[in-house]
Design a protein around this motif. Structure first.
Motif, PDB file in Angstrom:
ATOM      1  N   TYR A 165       0.748  -1.388  -0.040  1.00 58.06           N
ATOM      2  CA  TYR A 165       0.038   0.149  -0.031  1.00 58.06           C
ATOM      3  C   TYR A 165       0.852   1.261   0.070  1.00 58.06           C
ATOM      4  CZ  TYR A 165       0.124  -0.655   5.332  1.00 58.06           C
ATOM      5  OH  TYR A 165       0.301  -0.904   6.591  1.00 58.06           O
ATOM      6  N   TYR A 223       0.831   3.378  -3.383  1.00 58.04           N
ATOM      7  CA  TYR A 223      -0.453   3.624  -3.869  1.00 58.04           C
ATOM      8  C   TYR A 223      -0.237   4.962  -4.628  1.00 58.04           C
ATOM      9  CZ  TYR A 223      -5.301   5.229  -3.863  1.00 58.04           C
ATOM     10  OH  TYR A 223      -6.495   5.745  -4.505  1.00 58.04           O
ATOM     11  N   TRP A 272     -10.864  -0.552  -4.991  1.00 55.75           N
ATOM     12  CA  TRP A 272      -9.481  -0.842  -4.062  1.00 55.75           C
ATOM     13  C   TRP A 272     -10.042  -1.243  -2.563  1.00 55.75           C
ATOM     14  CZ3 TRP A 272      -8.704   2.276   0.134  1.00 55.75           C
ATOM     15  CH2 TRP A 272      -9.720   3.363   0.485  1.00 55.75           C
ATOM     16  N   HIS A 282      -4.606   4.558   2.320  1.00 55.76           N
ATOM     17  CA  HIS A 282      -5.142   5.103   1.025  1.00 55.76           C
ATOM     18  C   HIS A 282      -5.751   6.128   1.241  1.00 55.76           C
ATOM     19  CE1 HIS A 282      -4.249   1.255  -0.779  1.00 55.76           C
ATOM     20  NE2 HIS A 282      -4.716   1.371  -1.813  1.00 55.76           N
ATOM     21  N   SER A 310     -12.285   8.413  -5.545  1.00 60.55           N
ATOM     22  CA  SER A 310     -12.065   7.045  -5.417  1.00 60.55           C
ATOM     23  C   SER A 310     -13.368   6.416  -5.088  1.00 60.55           C
ATOM     24  CB  SER A 310     -10.750   6.577  -4.885  1.00 60.55           C
ATOM     25  OG  SER A 310     -11.087   6.677  -3.396  1.00 60.55           O
ATOM     26  N   GLN A 339     -14.157   2.754  -2.837  1.00 61.47           N
ATOM     27  CA  GLN A 339     -13.567   1.661  -2.174  1.00 61.47           C
ATOM     28  C   GLN A 339     -14.483   0.314  -2.634  1.00 61.47           C
ATOM     29  OE1 GLN A 339     -15.705   0.328   0.523  1.00 61.47           O
ATOM     30  NE2 GLN A 339     -14.595  -1.401   0.980  1.00 61.47           N
ATOM     31  N   THR A 380      -3.539   9.211   1.853  1.00 65.76           N
ATOM     32  CA  THR A 380      -2.979   9.737   0.724  1.00 65.76           C
ATOM     33  C   THR A 380      -3.758  10.381  -0.133  1.00 65.76           C
ATOM     34  OG1 THR A 380      -1.409   7.682   0.597  1.00 65.76           O
ATOM     35  CG2 THR A 380      -1.768   8.780  -1.343  1.00 65.76           C
ATOM     36  N   GLN A 381      -4.924  10.199  -0.326  1.00 65.75           N
ATOM     37  CA  GLN A 381      -6.019  10.627  -1.189  1.00 65.75           C
ATOM     38  C   GLN A 381      -6.246  12.169  -0.953  1.00 65.75           C
ATOM     39  OE1 GLN A 381      -9.554   8.052  -1.067  1.00 65.75           O
ATOM     40  NE2 GLN A 381      -8.364   6.373  -2.026  1.00 65.75           N
TER      41      GLN A 381
END
Length: 839
Positions: A503, A506, A525, A585, A598, A600, A588-589
């Motif tokens: 991860y 990513y 994801w 994740h 995104s 999930q 980061t986003q």
């Protein structure tokens, strides 16, 4: 990417083109305008009085003359005949014929009116008969369809007999394998059978609306042009003038437009009125404002009888934009799309979810902080879309071209038809921003082959058709790399830390994919997690993973065997690891200003025929909640990043026993959106920490602390904007180490009632030869029962499956006593079985 159209160009490209696709035909397009559902006084929901027979019949005649050879059972609608066997651990779910029959009362209030049978969705191929007469056949499990049965009714359709007893209606639902039907039989979800959405009897006048579409277009910064277009259902070709009244109201009930029109019946779709709303109230996830359009049709038919029929539509006004290589904008402002996915599936119901459970699920999604959802991998029920409109959830909705390659003309026409129907039926929902054209159509086992040029050509056709029918929205597809340039928005396969890579890779993968397309979105994801399984060393498997070789899913990566090391195969499937992956994740986003967003994968666990070896057999366990809507720990990770109201959740509510050495410091994580949090361990403060989203894990809200052997209590007090919130858990800390599992024990855990029936829960535990509980045991076990009791199984959850992997050396199942004694057994490989007598 910004799309702007003048009113004139819209009418040329949209209304005229859409008109050709919306011509009245059998089956009808099932417009919301004419199919009012339970709130329509001229619609009668056929919920009761149905009987069901699983198996084949020789003809529709046998549906009414089969008592000697068939046993029909009473069922209520909606009904899915895979509600129990969808995740049977021993045999694949039933695929074949399922017959339904009922007597439907006919009480049409309109003189010379039309009687319509409206199906909100049925799987997968549906044949409808009135008596022995064929009303129609529909192929496809997810779009709505309507049959006008007026001409099939007996001449006495308004007699006392027809009104009271009703006319005989039989329905054959067939979910047998069919290579010419979408979705592919090799799809990673069950193709359920049955009348799993509502069936309605709808009465309309001789001339009625078939479709009402409301188009909105920005006229200026202060005004919005609204056009109302309609098509008619006019099977008798009436030519008498129609009087049409159109009223539009805002969410407060204030009338903002009213007009009256006299017009002869028309063909195709036509513009009924156009007006401007000055200073419109824009729709958004934070303020989902809806307007209502009320259309009254009043006129004389060929028979000279006056009729009046009212159609209702809701709509919203919003502006969408995908910036090239940049973010998504709603109403001119950047909005990070924070999303998940949904299958129509639920424990004990399969696809036939009752309305109240749909409402609960969608509210859970909204409460998680979601502002976007992908409805996978097919058109979903109108109730879901209505809830998205009201709750403020943006939508990607797609046709069921899933893992299908490109088949023959029948196959291709189905794709065109389902796209036309999806757009026609859901056009007015402001929540929808993306029309999905397919999913994973590069799958290595596609039928008849992975012909890249054929797939590209067909995708180009669907892309053009979508823009023709609805130029106001964008097109998209997920995972078909050789066709990534065709749709407006593309989602590659990125599974960092699960199917490939780790991860921490990513962000680099996202940046690489951003430069390969104009508009990138990241759909699918996440990680599987076995609810109730936790780990003291969740990231252990990452040491085996090869990095720098990509993070996509390839070939048969989803299988639990073969290929290179990957967490999906070599990890522990714990909730602990899944939370770490989600945490990384999400942190980061929120740091990437160019990211559109995104979704999930997936909100709720669901059935799949392809994953027999999963810890819960035939269940995709990537959900944030279980199949019965029990939240997993990961649900609260998303809340900590996406919600505004203060929340705090100590990790481990379903972790009754932790383990380690005496005095060893252990990590305590708190998922919270609060600024600060203080942890108390057995009543003593472990200190105050401050939230920093980039301080992984748990955004810095973590503590290293020793536990006391035996019982421990953790309590956290978190504060945000002067408001405090607390959470507390209790668990046992085990310091004894264990060896090889040697004995399994089964004991009664508790008694309760369910729907008025007494239930008993039994619990299995695995011990070593010294009697120490094996807290990392993952053995697959099987529960059986003898006697009068009945196991509550095949629900697809960790606590309602007769075959299941242990969660930290434990598992349980519940039985219904049925007022009698039983013996429950549990078995696992190479260990003697255990028994528990239930009196």
């Amino acid at each position: 990417m910004t799309k702007t159209y003048s009113r004139r160009s819209f009418l040329k490209t949209s209304a005229a083109a859409a008109a050709a696709s919306l011509l009245p035909s059998l089956p009808l397009r099932a417009s919301i305008a004419t199919m009012g559902g339970s709130e329509d006084p001229h619609a009668h929901r056929l919920a009761n009085g149905w009987e069901f027979l699983q198996g084949s019949l020789g003809s529709p005649w046998e549906a009414w003359h089969s008592e000697e050879v068939a046993v029909w059972q009473q069922v209520a609608m909606p009904h899915c005949f895979n509600a129990y066997d969808g995740c049977d651990p021993d045999v694949p779910y039933y695929r074949g014929n399922g017959w339904y029959r009922t007597h439907a009362p006919i009480a049409n209030p309109f003189k010379n009116g039309r009687t319509l049978l409206h199906f909100e969705g049925a799987g997968q191929t549906t044949t409808v008969c009135v008596g022995e007469k064929l009303a129609g056949k529909h192929t496809g499990g997810y779009d709505e369809f309507v049959f006008d049965i007026t001409d099939l009714l007996p001449a006495t359709d308004n007699t006392k007999t027809a009104k009271n007893k009703g006319v005989p209606i039989s329905v054959l639902c067939d979910n047998s394998r069919d290579q010419d039907r979408m979705p592919s039989d090799l799809s990673d979800f069950s193709l359920y059978g049955g009348l799993y959405r509502h069936v309605n009897m709808v009465f309309v006048p001789e001339v009625s609306f078939e479709t009402i579409h409301i188009h909105t277009e920005l006229a200026s910064s202060a005004g919005q042009i609204v056009s109302v277009l309609g098509s008619l259902h006019n099977p008798t070709a009436s030519t008498e003038q129609l009087q049409i009244s159109i009223e539009v109201f805002d969410a407060k009930g204030t009338q903002i437009h009213a007009s009256k029109h006299t017009i002869a019946p028309w063909k195709d779709a036509t513009e009924l009125t156009t007006f401007t709303i000055q200073k419109p109230h824009l729709w958004s996830p934070s303020d989902p404002h809806l307007y209502e359009c009320r259309i009254t049709l009043h006129g004389a038919t060929n028979s000279g009888v006056d009729t009046e029929y009212i159609a209702h539509e809701t709509f919203g006004i919003r502006h969408i934009e995908f910036v090239q290589h940049g973010p998504f904008k709603l109403n001119g402002e950047r909005l990070l799309l924070r999303g998940t996915h949904r299958h129509e599936d639920h424990a004990g119901y399969a696809a036939a979810m009752p309305d109240d459970l749909i409402d609960q699920e969608m509210q859970l999604i909204k409460d998680m902080g979601v502002n976007f959802i992908r409805l996978a991998h097919y058109q979903q029920s109108r109730r879901v879309l209505e809830l998205c409109d009201r709750l403020g959830i943006l939508v990607w909705e797609e046709i069921p071209w899933c893992r299908g390659g490109v088949g023959d003309d029948t196959f291709k026409e189905m794709g065109r038809r389902t796209l036309r129907n999806m757009i026609a039926q859901h056009y007015n929902h402001p929540s929808i921003i993306l029309w999905g054209l397919g999913n994973e159509d590069d799958w290595p086992t596609e039928y008849p082959e992975v012909n890249q040029q054929a797939i590209r050509t067909y995708l180009q056709e669907l892309n053009a058709l979508s823009h023709q029918l609805d130029p106001s929205r964008f097109t998209t597809i997920r995972r078909c790399d050789f066709a990534r340039d065709i749709p407006d928005v593309y989602s590659p396969s990125i599974w960092a830390g699960w199917y490939r890579g780790t991860y921490p890779e990513y962000q680099k993968t996202l940046e690489t994919e951003r430069d390969r397309v104009n508009h990138l979105f990241h759909a699918e994801w996440g990680a599987d997690s076995h609810a109730g399984r936790h780990s003291e060393d969740p990231d252990k498997a990452l040491a085996k993973i090869v990095t720098g070789k990509g993070t996509d899913e390839r070939g048969m990566d989803y299988l639990p065997t073969g290929g290179q090391a990957r967490v999906s195969k070599d990890g522990d499937w714990s909730e602990t690891y899944a939370c770490n992956l989600f945490d990384w994740h999400l942190k980061t986003q929120e740091t990437l200003p160019w990211l559109t967003g995104s979704a999930q994968w997936v909100f709720k666990d669901f059935t799949t025929p392809l994953r027999v070896e999963n810890p819960v057999p035939r269940i995709n366990q990537k959900g944030l909640i279980e199949r019965d809507m029990t939240p997993k720990e990961s649900y609260f990770v998303f809340q900590s990043y996406w919600t505004k109201d203060p929340m705090a959740h100590i990790y481990g509510h379903t972790w009754p026993i932790r383990w380690g050495a005496d005095g060893e410091e252990k990590m305590v994580k708190v998922y919270s959106n609060c600024d600060t949090a203080e942890l108390f361990v057995n009543g003593r403060s472990a200190g105050v920490t401050h939230r920093d989203s980039q301080n992984f894990p748990a955004a810095g809200l973590r503590w290293m602390t020793p536990f006391t052997p035996g019982k421990n209590t953790l309590r956290v007090t978190a504060t945000k904007s002067g408001k405090s919130i607390t959470d507390e858990i209790t668990f046992v800390y085990q310091t004894e180490t264990w060896g090889t599992p040697a004995e399994i024990k089964l004991n009664e855990k508790s008694r309760s009632t369910l729907d008025g029936k007494e239930t008993v829960t039994v619990e299995a535990k695995l011990y070593d030869a010294k009697g120490v509980l094996c807290l990392d045991a993952r053995n697959r076990i099987r529960f059986k029962i003898a006697g009068l009791g009945t196991l509550i199984d095949n629900r697809g959850t960790t606590k309602a499956s007769r075959v299941v992997e242990l969660c930290n050396g434990r598992s349980e199942i519940t039985l219904i006593r049925n007022n009698g004694s039983s013996v429950v057994s549990v078995t696992t490989s190479n260990i003697k079985p255990a028994f528990c007598a239930i009196a």
